[in-house]
Scaffold this active site. Structure first.
Site, short mmCIF file in Angstrom:
data_model
loop_
_atom_site.label_atom_id
_atom_site.label_comp_id
_atom_site.label_asym_id
_atom_site.label_seq_id
_atom_site.Cartn_x
_atom_site.Cartn_y
_atom_site.Cartn_z
N SER A 8 45.98 -68.20 -69.28
CA SER A 8 45.60 -66.81 -69.95
C SER A 8 44.89 -66.08 -68.88
O SER A 8 43.97 -66.65 -68.38
CB SER A 8 44.98 -66.64 -71.34
OG SER A 8 44.58 -65.33 -71.50
N ARG B 94 91.59 -44.41 -62.06
CA ARG B 94 90.34 -44.65 -61.46
C ARG B 94 89.38 -43.77 -62.24
O ARG B 94 89.56 -42.51 -62.10
CB ARG B 94 90.15 -44.45 -59.96
CG ARG B 94 89.01 -44.81 -59.25
CD ARG B 94 89.08 -45.23 -57.93
NE ARG B 94 90.41 -46.00 -57.37
CZ ARG B 94 91.11 -45.89 -56.44
NH1 ARG B 94 90.74 -44.76 -55.61
NH2 ARG B 94 92.15 -46.45 -56.45
#
Lengths: 420, 420, 420, 420
Positions: free
Chosen positions: D248, D287
């Site tokens: 930490s 497309r």
């Protein structure tokens, strides 16, 4: 849920855990049990699960016949066993229907692919006319992902619709050495496959959700194209007509793509529902807080969305009105520009661009403008749509073959019954 | 839907479009109209919307009273007008309940924040004990996002729950110059705010969905913490006890976090539902294919999820059992390691790490190990949890103040009635 | 991240926690600090956070100037403080750009609304021509949700882009009674607003995500319509032309809606990204496992999606080519059927349906077919598109007014600097 | 992308479409081509696709060697062909790594399952201790969904990582009758499988996304359990220790579950990403506008999330510290209540509840309280955890067998090279 408890009692007795007479009683009560569903729902909120008040109510009903038999209600099972298996028993017939509808959609697309192998339409890319293709090839392109996806869907269903029986901790501890035996008997009674405990392993439901969302999306793909082609300015296909179909509450002239609408509607909801199942893969320890408890909500919504989408598109494709005249007219309206790729490859990009620009500027067909640039027979061939189909025919064949294979082996879930 | 049609007829007549007697008839029929809902559902699939068969059925019922009046049923409106407004009329009371429940949760958290400003517990980061904090501060941290989010939720609701009236194209064309007038009258009849047509602008519903998902998530945040603190190995809080609460169908000893479960369950579903609404912002032209048509499904599921989560947590927090003894014991079990940050800042990271390592190795309290390293009074202060609270008190005050402001101005949707 | 650490040191010294000379050193090192980013990334995986190796590397660099000063690097802060605040410092300028782009899109739509209040086009519902409307009204309908949403977006940003400073447990414990003071000074140094610790309260980021997804969706709504109107078969508008714009790599003739494509692309991704943030509202205790750690990924993707979509549509709308001739032609091609609602209301649904059917059957304009059914002046008025606009003009005014208000008060995040 | 263009030229020449010397030139330029990526990105925004400026730049480079050869760059292909195939070529090696990591995780879980078949721990349901189980069974439960899911993942990859080659409209029209031949040659050159055009059929990518999200979720499931078991108040397992791991930045004493964090982080993002792919199944016509264009973003994010999660958990499980002493101690602390199910089944729910209540009230072990209620040997057996494992052993065997089968047939994508 009552089916589960009845079948469990029968399995327990068959495995020798308690006398068959108790199982008889329980099975009979389960067959005709009635519940105060509102009260169950209220109690379920307090209990955190529907199973607890359900088992309590069922036990009371059995006890009113035989106090002794009541001891063996839910014997060795845990809440999640009955909830998950009940969800599976509801899901199984729904998946059969989805499967059948997907086959219907696929068959209808296959028919179109076969019937329109020579029908010229125009491919559209980015919503702009691109190049001539057979309409049957377009239908084959709708079909191809169904041919790929149906086997995945079925595999996912077969792995998801299995028995859940683990007991308190998941180890079938209540049954001692007879756990696997009870599970096998119970599975047989319910016509389900036995499986290792999946209380905290929700992969099969997640996969089922995704595959169901995929089928829904594939129905929507067809709906997208059909609805675009139904625009009156294009008018190449139309949904089947009929009383009550596709009207408007304010405009008498309208012919709406109402079948397509249903498929598109379902497909906007399915991905979010599927993502819920994908986010529920990491329950805490042996039974999680909040994941499995809600899955039947989501599974039900997904199954209904898929059914709705597929049923609508089966209907649409089976009665699809194909306007070959409009297809030809639209192709002509393009002034030959859809042959620009062919021209570009035959001559060169630069030359083609020059001719195309000229055609656009002078608002004349590209054919005319390009006439001098090629030998006459080449020129004729190049601007003949039927000769511009490339491998379309071969692809149609390939997709139809794939489909013929993949549609086999439909799902089938017979309804089991407790063997006493 | 009948409420909409009745109110519309009254508005149309009040605006002078047709005689009041027709409106009277329509309003009366609407008040007592009954429908064959199964048939409507079937017809709705064909029509692509429930509105068409509904209007048809209603018109028939009006016509059986007066053929002339029947001409003015649904006058000037379009399917989406009645569907969207009906959705809003259903949603409004649901949001009032969500609002009230969120206030209840907030109030309960505020009470805990006030009551436990000096109750020492341990903050946990990454599921590891970190440093001492007041339990009331923890409750204030639950409350802070409610204080921030409630005004957003209400603003979102007030903008979402407005009248939809646009007519066929969205321009109120049927009413000529009187469109705004009819809309204002209809809005008044239904006690809703008028608004420009939003047939294809679904931002307000999308925002409502997200804000509802946020409230659900905030309830789940509390549930997450409470359920973790209820682990018997920790045991710092417990859900309220009571008959039928949190038991197990297989294990008599269990005390399950069944309220938390409900909130966590709802929160696993809400993001996917909200994302469906966020994906429906781009309908085609003036009325889209498949977006708005499904939103009431999603809105309903979201509203129910939020209600369920908030109701559960209001209940849990109001009766929360806080075990200060366990909090103290857990702090002690940490052997002073939760003071390591303080020690590190007072001495230095290196010295602190050495002392911590020694404490861990020798399994002795950090206090003891560190005794020589500081002056006695400093040493005492450093290892006094109550002196390690930093700005916790000020933050609690600030959050309570914010909450006091934000909880004001609750939602209120009176039920309108057609003025004839 | 270095900006945070420099500003923190300055704030700590200003609050009297340590001598200003240490802060000077730290600020200077932060200004010119360089990092081995690959090594940091590797260490970050082990550490579970980028902050730890970053602070370690920075401390080493400070220590190489002054070992004593190094003690005060990151003083009183925790990993999440620096990560969250750094995320905010990156996000703030991105939101300013999104805001400015949204205003550009809105302005461009407003111009169209003003310019085309009398330009007749046809409203399309369910992709079918419905009734005549002014094109400017259509633009106003694009604008209305921007006018509603921009203030929400800005509020969300202002609440999301605030300082994170809580220290180890969130209570600012390292600063004793001076916590609020340090936070205020640090906020000033970074030109951010101070706020109660939000380590485990991620509502503001969730809201930011949803509002960003909404703006993206609103851009996509315009893109949807423009791309549909650009279909050559309709051809009512076109994206601005220009070198390198909207071509095709295989087809020389194509004019693709490439700006619309970018907006639609972004809008397919945004809902899923927003849902990720909505699913991260319930971290464990005071610092969760896996929620906040990934949010900057998602926030960055969302901000980029929104910028891309809005920039594309600003561009498209500013140069939009409006083909009023095509609009008129398409209206004519409809053979008057778009007046069917008006006819239906003026006569009756039954009569109108009969006339419409006749017009369709005989392929004659509805005008002609209906000629005898009305008085000549009524007939003329009914089939005059300009007289069929209903409240369109009033709605345009209303929306432009709303927009004028809502566009005020743009976001502005000045870049702060540590005050020494 | 250059690999695609080189291989395409080689295939075109091999199929006899143009002389091999042109292909030689193109392949050579492709091998060493360098691009101004910033300029390409800018141009791509205008063009709506990266492919157009890329092909243009490549053509220019080829032209600088041979103007004649330049004509055959990108011959017969369309933008989407190169974009999709390039995405596949990037994805393939990533999937190989995901596969290998999933096998590593599975192997590590299998080792734990084998090693701890007799190690007693407690199953926890709804975060409450439930009943004794072997820790190895818990590991087997982690493994079971991997055994199920890996074959699905691989099948999904094998269907997704295929060649895209369709040309302008998708029919390979540029190649005339030789289309299938060119496709086969190109596929061989790139070591990919040929497939019918999938420009608008995105099912395989959607499935890949879901399966990847599932693997990520399964890693997170293990992370969830490990991180909960690592809570110091429980302390039954720990992540492997090591320099730089799990510390930490503010608290020297902490030992964070930093590996678990990475898996949980990835799993919060994956469902939203997968849902984006599920929402892109219905592109317009041949497309679409905005679906496929963004998929490589999403695929990349998903692949990285899965790799990160699996790599972290492989690491965690391979070095997992199992504290059997803590497991025993926690079981004892439960005062025998985890045997309540067994007692309930042996006696009856009512009797068991009475004894459990007594044990809780008197704070005595359930063993003691229940002593008189059973014969001595039954009593001993009932409270012997090792005899309470039910079918745990058989399930472990079954899962290990399933895993042994499912891990076979790893993915393998050799890198192809253009055959000249």
């Amino acid at each position: 849920m009552a089916r589960f408890e009845g079948a469990l009692a029968a399995a327990g007795a068959a495995a020798g855990l308690f006398p068959g007479s108790h199982a008889d009683t329980i099975v009979q009560v389960c067959t005709r049990a009635a519940f105060d569903t509102k009260q169950l729902a209220r109690d379920a909120r307090l209990a955190g699960t529907l199973a607890i008040p359900f088992v309590k109510a069922l036990t009371a009903q059995v006890a009113s016949v035989s106090v002794e038999s009541a001891r063996f209600v839910h014997f060795g099972a845990t809440s999640q066993d009955v909830m998950d298996t009940a969800a599976v028993l509801c899901l199984a017939p729904a998946t059969q229907r989805i499967d059948a509808l997907a086959v219907e959609v696929g068959e209808a697309a296959a028919s179109l692919a076969r019937a329109h192998g020579k029908t010229t339409t125009v491919a559209r890319t980015l919503l702009q006319p691109a190049a001539p293709v057979p309409f049957g090839w377009k239908a084959a392109m709708w079909l191809a992902p169904f041919a790929r996806s149906l086997p995945h869907f079925r595999r996912a269903v077969r792995e998801a619709c299995v028995l859940q029986l683990g007991g308190a901790a998941g180890t079938l501890s209540a049954f001692g050495a007879r756990g696997q035996n009870v599970a096998a008997l119970l599975a047989e009674n319910l016509a389900l496959t036995p499986a290792p405990t999946w209380h905290s392993a929700r992969d099969a439901f997640a996969r089922f959700g995704s595959e169901t969302a995929i089928l829904t999306g594939l129905a929507a793909k067809i709906a997208r194209d059909v609805s675009l082609l139904m625009q009156p300015e294009i008018g190449e296909v139309a949904e089947p007509a009929g009383v009550g179909r596709g009207g408007s509450s304010s405009m008498p002239h309208k012919r709406n793509p109402s079948g397509c609408l249903l498929a598109l509607e379902a497909a906007t909801r399915a991905p979010g529902l599927a993502s819920a199942l994908l986010s529920e893969l990491a329950p805490e320890h042996e039974r999680g807080l909040g994941q499995w408890q809600s899955q039947w909500f989501t599974l039900r919504a997904l199954a209904m969305a898929a059914s709705s989408a597929l049923a609508a598109m089966a209907d649409v494709l089976q009665g699809l009105q194909v306007n070959t005249e409009a297809m030809r007219a639209n192709l002509q309206r393009s002034n030959g520009l859809v042959f620009s790729e062919a021209l570009s490859l035959r001559l060169s990009r630069e030359v083609a661009e020059r001719l195309v620009a000229q055609a656009v500027r002078e608002e004349r067909p590209l054919q005319e403008v390009a006439r001098g640039a090629l030998a006459e027979d080449e020129w004729q061939a190049l601007f003949d749509a039927q000769q511009a189909f490339g491998s379309a025919g071969a692809m149609i064949e390939r997709v139809l073959d794939d489909w013929a294979t993949s549609r086999e082996n439909a799902l089938s879930f017979p309804r089991g019954s407790p063997r006493l």
